[in-house]
Every structure is written in C-alpha cells, then in structure tokens.
Design a protein around this motif. Structure first.
Motif, PDB file in Angstrom:
ATOM      1  N   ALA A  58       1.494   3.016   7.641  1.00  0.00           N
ATOM      2  CA  ALA A  58       2.289   1.833   6.902  1.00  0.00           C
ATOM      3  C   ALA A  58       1.613   2.047   5.399  1.00  0.00           C
ATOM      4  CB  ALA A  58       1.812   0.587   7.231  1.00  0.00           C
ATOM      5  N   VAL A  59       0.518   2.893   5.128  1.00  0.00           N
ATOM      6  CA  VAL A  59      -0.064   2.684   3.777  1.00  0.00           C
ATOM      7  C   VAL A  59       0.815   3.733   2.875  1.00  0.00           C
ATOM      8  CG1 VAL A  59      -1.840   3.695   2.275  1.00  0.00           C
ATOM      9  CG2 VAL A  59      -2.395   2.439   4.196  1.00  0.00           C
ATOM     10  N   TYR A  60       1.215   4.914   3.628  1.00  0.00           N
ATOM     11  CA  TYR A  60       2.300   5.829   3.245  1.00  0.00           C
ATOM     12  C   TYR A  60       3.376   5.153   2.475  1.00  0.00           C
ATOM     13  CZ  TYR A  60      -1.500   9.053   4.776  1.00  0.00           C
ATOM     14  OH  TYR A  60      -2.432   9.832   5.420  1.00  0.00           O
ATOM     15  N   HIS A  61       3.934   4.547   3.587  1.00  0.00           N
ATOM     16  CA  HIS A  61       5.312   3.709   3.319  1.00  0.00           C
ATOM     17  C   HIS A  61       5.248   2.746   2.348  1.00  0.00           C
ATOM     18  CE1 HIS A  61       9.322   2.095   4.392  1.00  0.00           C
ATOM     19  NE2 HIS A  61       8.645   0.750   4.389  1.00  0.00           N
ATOM     20  N   LEU A  62       4.208   2.098   2.185  1.00  0.00           N
ATOM     21  CA  LEU A  62       4.236   1.040   1.143  1.00  0.00           C
ATOM     22  C   LEU A  62       3.901   1.880  -0.239  1.00  0.00           C
ATOM     23  CD1 LEU A  62       1.565  -1.419   3.138  1.00  0.00           C
ATOM     24  CD2 LEU A  62       3.916  -1.901   2.379  1.00  0.00           C
ATOM     25  N   LEU A  63       3.517   2.686  -0.288  1.00  0.00           N
ATOM     26  CA  LEU A  63       2.908   3.385  -1.470  1.00  0.00           C
ATOM     27  C   LEU A  63       4.076   4.747  -1.876  1.00  0.00           C
ATOM     28  CD1 LEU A  63      -0.783   2.891  -1.547  1.00  0.00           C
ATOM     29  CD2 LEU A  63       0.802   1.481  -2.766  1.00  0.00           C
ATOM     30  N   ARG A  64       5.017   4.530  -1.133  1.00  0.00           N
ATOM     31  CA  ARG A  64       5.937   5.836  -1.280  1.00  0.00           C
ATOM     32  C   ARG A  64       6.508   6.061  -2.914  1.00  0.00           C
ATOM     33  NH1 ARG A  64       8.325   1.868   1.257  1.00  0.00           N
ATOM     34  NH2 ARG A  64      10.538   1.219   0.665  1.00  0.00           N
ATOM     35  N   HIS A  65       6.464   4.809  -3.389  1.00  0.00           N
ATOM     36  CA  HIS A  65       7.021   4.760  -4.989  1.00  0.00           C
ATOM     37  C   HIS A  65       5.654   4.727  -6.102  1.00  0.00           C
ATOM     38  CE1 HIS A  65      10.876   5.059  -3.398  1.00  0.00           C
ATOM     39  NE2 HIS A  65      10.954   3.959  -2.844  1.00  0.00           N
ATOM     40  N   THR A  66       4.453   4.720  -5.572  1.00  0.00           N
ATOM     41  CA  THR A  66       3.461   4.469  -6.364  1.00  0.00           C
ATOM     42  C   THR A  66       2.546   5.911  -6.759  1.00  0.00           C
ATOM     43  OG1 THR A  66       3.052   2.387  -5.396  1.00  0.00           O
ATOM     44  CG2 THR A  66       1.302   3.190  -6.630  1.00  0.00           C
ATOM     45  N   GLU A  67       2.576   6.338  -8.023  1.00  0.00           N
ATOM     46  CA  GLU A  67       1.775   7.442  -8.425  1.00  0.00           C
ATOM     47  C   GLU A  67       0.299   7.153  -8.509  1.00  0.00           C
ATOM     48  OE1 GLU A  67       1.575   9.820 -12.281  1.00  0.00           O
ATOM     49  OE2 GLU A  67       3.774   9.968 -11.222  1.00  0.00           O
ATOM     50  N   LEU A  68      -0.702   7.318  -7.194  1.00  0.00           N
ATOM     51  CA  LEU A  68      -1.987   7.001  -7.237  1.00  0.00           C
ATOM     52  C   LEU A  68      -2.698   7.801  -8.038  1.00  0.00           C
ATOM     53  CD1 LEU A  68      -2.908   5.993  -3.527  1.00  0.00           C
ATOM     54  CD2 LEU A  68      -2.336   4.617  -5.472  1.00  0.00           C
ATOM     55  N   LYS A  69      -3.850   7.370  -8.809  1.00  0.00           N
ATOM     56  CA  LYS A  69      -4.835   8.301  -9.473  1.00  0.00           C
ATOM     57  C   LYS A  69      -6.116   8.156  -8.705  1.00  0.00           C
ATOM     58  CE  LYS A  69      -1.785   8.877 -12.841  1.00  0.00           C
ATOM     59  NZ  LYS A  69      -1.532  10.475 -13.166  1.00  0.00           N
ATOM     60  N   ALA A  70      -6.480   7.535  -8.023  1.00  0.00           N
ATOM     61  CA  ALA A  70      -7.622   7.482  -7.127  1.00  0.00           C
ATOM     62  C   ALA A  70      -7.446   6.601  -5.901  1.00  0.00           C
ATOM     63  CB  ALA A  70      -8.767   6.733  -8.066  1.00  0.00           C
ATOM     64  N   CYS A  71      -8.388   7.288  -4.991  1.00  0.00           N
ATOM     65  CA  CYS A  71      -8.306   6.690  -3.718  1.00  0.00           C
ATOM     66  C   CYS A  71      -9.769   6.439  -2.999  1.00  0.00           C
ATOM     67  CB  CYS A  71      -7.573   7.418  -2.741  1.00  0.00           C
ATOM     68  SG  CYS A  71      -7.173   6.919  -0.924  1.00  0.00           S
ATOM     69  N   ASN A  72     -10.037   5.425  -2.498  1.00  0.00           N
ATOM     70  CA  ASN A  72     -11.488   5.076  -2.034  1.00  0.00           C
ATOM     71  C   ASN A  72     -11.256   4.878  -0.494  1.00  0.00           C
ATOM     72  OD1 ASN A  72     -13.983   4.500  -1.137  1.00  0.00           O
ATOM     73  ND2 ASN A  72     -14.418   2.983  -3.043  1.00  0.00           N
ATOM     74  N   LEU A  73     -11.666   5.600   0.495  1.00  0.00           N
ATOM     75  CA  LEU A  73     -11.524   5.301   1.840  1.00  0.00           C
ATOM     76  C   LEU A  73     -13.168   5.328   2.324  1.00  0.00           C
ATOM     77  CD1 LEU A  73      -8.740   7.966   2.802  1.00  0.00           C
ATOM     78  CD2 LEU A  73      -8.644   5.510   2.681  1.00  0.00           C
ATOM     79  N   SER A  74     -13.997   5.015   1.419  1.00  0.00           N
ATOM     80  CA  SER A  74     -15.549   5.203   2.037  1.00  0.00           C
ATOM     81  C   SER A  74     -15.729   4.097   2.729  1.00  0.00           C
ATOM     82  CB  SER A  74     -16.527   4.969   0.868  1.00  0.00           C
ATOM     83  OG  SER A  74     -16.405   3.796   0.190  1.00  0.00           O
ATOM     84  N   SER A  75     -16.965   4.083   3.511  1.00  0.00           N
ATOM     85  CA  SER A  75     -17.194   3.124   4.556  1.00  0.00           C
ATOM     86  C   SER A  75     -16.463   2.587   5.638  1.00  0.00           C
ATOM     87  CB  SER A  75     -17.865   1.860   3.911  1.00  0.00           C
ATOM     88  OG  SER A  75     -19.107   2.422   2.767  1.00  0.00           O
ATOM     89  N   ASN A  76     -15.789   3.433   6.355  1.00  0.00           N
ATOM     90  CA  ASN A  76     -15.059   3.520   7.405  1.00  0.00           C
ATOM     91  C   ASN A  76     -15.362   4.182   8.795  1.00  0.00           C
ATOM     92  OD1 ASN A  76     -12.691   1.401   6.748  1.00  0.00           O
ATOM     93  ND2 ASN A  76     -12.671   2.986   4.940  1.00  0.00           N
ATOM     94  N   VAL A  77     -14.592   4.649   9.690  1.00  0.00           N
ATOM     95  CA  VAL A  77     -15.080   5.151  10.707  1.00  0.00           C
ATOM     96  C   VAL A  77     -13.885   6.234  10.789  1.00  0.00           C
ATOM     97  CG1 VAL A  77     -16.220   3.410  12.209  1.00  0.00           C
ATOM     98  CG2 VAL A  77     -14.006   3.339  12.408  1.00  0.00           C
ATOM     99  N   ILE A  78     -13.504   6.803   9.766  1.00  0.00           N
ATOM    100  CA  ILE A  78     -12.294   7.923   9.914  1.00  0.00           C
ATOM    101  C   ILE A  78     -13.026   9.385  10.101  1.00  0.00           C
ATOM    102  CG2 ILE A  78     -10.824   8.937   8.418  1.00  0.00           C
ATOM    103  CD1 ILE A  78     -10.734   6.720   6.711  1.00  0.00           C
ATOM    104  N   THR A  79     -12.424  10.047  11.155  1.00  0.00           N
ATOM    105  CA  THR A  79     -12.694  11.310  11.721  1.00  0.00           C
ATOM    106  C   THR A  79     -11.960  12.258  11.145  1.00  0.00           C
ATOM    107  OG1 THR A  79     -11.254  10.918  13.386  1.00  0.00           O
ATOM    108  CG2 THR A  79     -13.386  10.246  13.774  1.00  0.00           C
ATOM    109  N   LYS A  80     -10.768  12.219  10.674  1.00  0.00           N
ATOM    110  CA  LYS A  80     -10.104  13.233  10.053  1.00  0.00           C
ATOM    111  C   LYS A  80      -9.305  12.585   8.959  1.00  0.00           C
ATOM    112  CE  LYS A  80      -6.947  13.395  13.879  1.00  0.00           C
ATOM    113  NZ  LYS A  80      -6.156  14.421  14.877  1.00  0.00           N
ATOM    114  N   ILE A  81      -8.787  13.434   8.070  1.00  0.00           N
ATOM    115  CA  ILE A  81      -7.764  13.202   7.109  1.00  0.00           C
ATOM    116  C   ILE A  81      -6.361  14.055   7.526  1.00  0.00           C
ATOM    117  CG2 ILE A  81      -6.991  13.181   4.604  1.00  0.00           C
ATOM    118  CD1 ILE A  81      -8.863  10.911   5.138  1.00  0.00           C
TER     119      ILE A  81
END
Length: 205
Positions: A58-81
C-alpha cells in the motif's frame, strides 16, 4: 445448552484477545497511512518503529506520485527489501535501514542513482553487501554493529563516490582490518582492536 462456565470464560478471553490484536493492527495501519500522507507534503517517508516485517504494498500505491528524497525504515523487524523498492523510490538521497533483521540487499538497489547516505547499522549482515559498491553517488555508509567478517577491500578502494564507512563493532578478521586501514581517501572507522594473548606480553622486572 449453555457451555460450561470455564469454557465460556475462555471464549470471552479469546474474543477479547482478538479484539485487542485487531485494534493494534488497526492502529499500525493508521500510523503507516498517516506517515505516507506526511511524506506527500515533505517528501520524507518515516516508517520507523511501525512494527513492519516488510514495506507494505500500500505504501508504494499511496506514494506513486510522490518524489521521495529520504526514507527511514529503522527500528522495525524487516528481513529484506524487495527489488521494487528501488523502482518506486529511485530518487531518494537518504535511506535508513538500521535496527532491523536484514542480512542481504538486492542488487536492484544499485538503481538508487541519487542515494548519498545508507545506514545498515544494527542488522545481521555477515559481509558488506556487494550492491553498495555499485551505488553511483553513495558517500556515507554506516554498517556498524553487524556480524560482518568479510569486506571486498579492492572494490571498496575502487569506489569513486564513497567517502566514509563505519564498521565498528563487527568481528572483522585482523588481516581485513589491516587492509582497511590502508585504503586511501576513504575514512574508515573501526573499533579499537583488542590485543591477542600472544601480543599482550609484558616483561616483568
């Protein structure tokens, strides 16, 4: 026929537990959506401490028209990108993946052609991911507090963009540390080395 009181009590407890879990999940979704809306305004996506196991589609969908400059995914339990991360957010200059459970990065992250700062600290990497050598504008790499025992020193030396690398608190072999200390131009930070027993010899008078 009514169930025995003990079973009835257990049903109430289970239902309450389900309601609490649903409420917590709902709060997490609301938090993610709210932060995506913030990112539309400031081009900075902060999904830190959202209990994420992955980046929701859903994140990719919500931000499909947004030109991100920074992304913070810290302090989660993510195993892969996933590879599609680079496709959707190809213009970010800062990426914080610290304090997760990652041990690998996809080669597709080399398509982050504007990325200048990458934080991989406090994860489970056992080597410095090969893709970091391919990122054309990467300047600052934080990889401290992992399990890194292998660094391709030749590729690191050949990098034209990397200016600083933090490798503190990793179990690097002694010969790798020596090679890293001899890398020209790049500022490499290592933990102070503890002397081996055979080196820590003092002559008692």
């Amino acid at each position: 026929m009514k169930p025995p009181p003990s079973q009835f009590g257990a049903d109430i407890t289970n239902n309450a537990a389900r309601m609490i879990c649903t409420k917590l999940a709902g709060r997490a979704v609301i938090r993610v959506v709210g932060r995506c809306n913030d990112a539309k305004e400031n081009n900075n996506l902060d999904l830190s401490e959202c209990q994420l196991m992955q980046v929701p589609d859903a994140v990719y969908h919500l931000l499909r028209h947004t030109e991100l400059k920074a992304c913070n995914l810290s302090s989660n339990v993510i195993t892969k990108i996933p590879p599609k991360f680079a496709v959707n957010f190809s213009l970010i200059t800062e990426l914080n993946l610290s304090s997760n459970q990652m041990s690998k990065l996809p080669d597709e992250l080399a398509d982050l052609i504007e990325l200048e700062s990458l934080d991989l600290s406090h994860n489970a990497f056992i080597n410095l991911p090969g893709v970091v050598y391919k990122m054309p504008k990467l300047k600052c790499l934080l990889a401290n507090s992992n399990r890194i025992i292998e660094v391709d020193v030749d590729r690191l030396t050949a990098s034209k963009s990397i200016e600083s690398v933090d490798l503190r608190d990793n179990p690097l072999p002694r010969n790798t540390e020596i090679a890293l200390n001899n890398v020209p131009r790049i500022r490499i930070t290592l933990s102070p080395r503890e002397l081996e027993e055979w080196e820590d010899l003092t002559i008692q008078n």
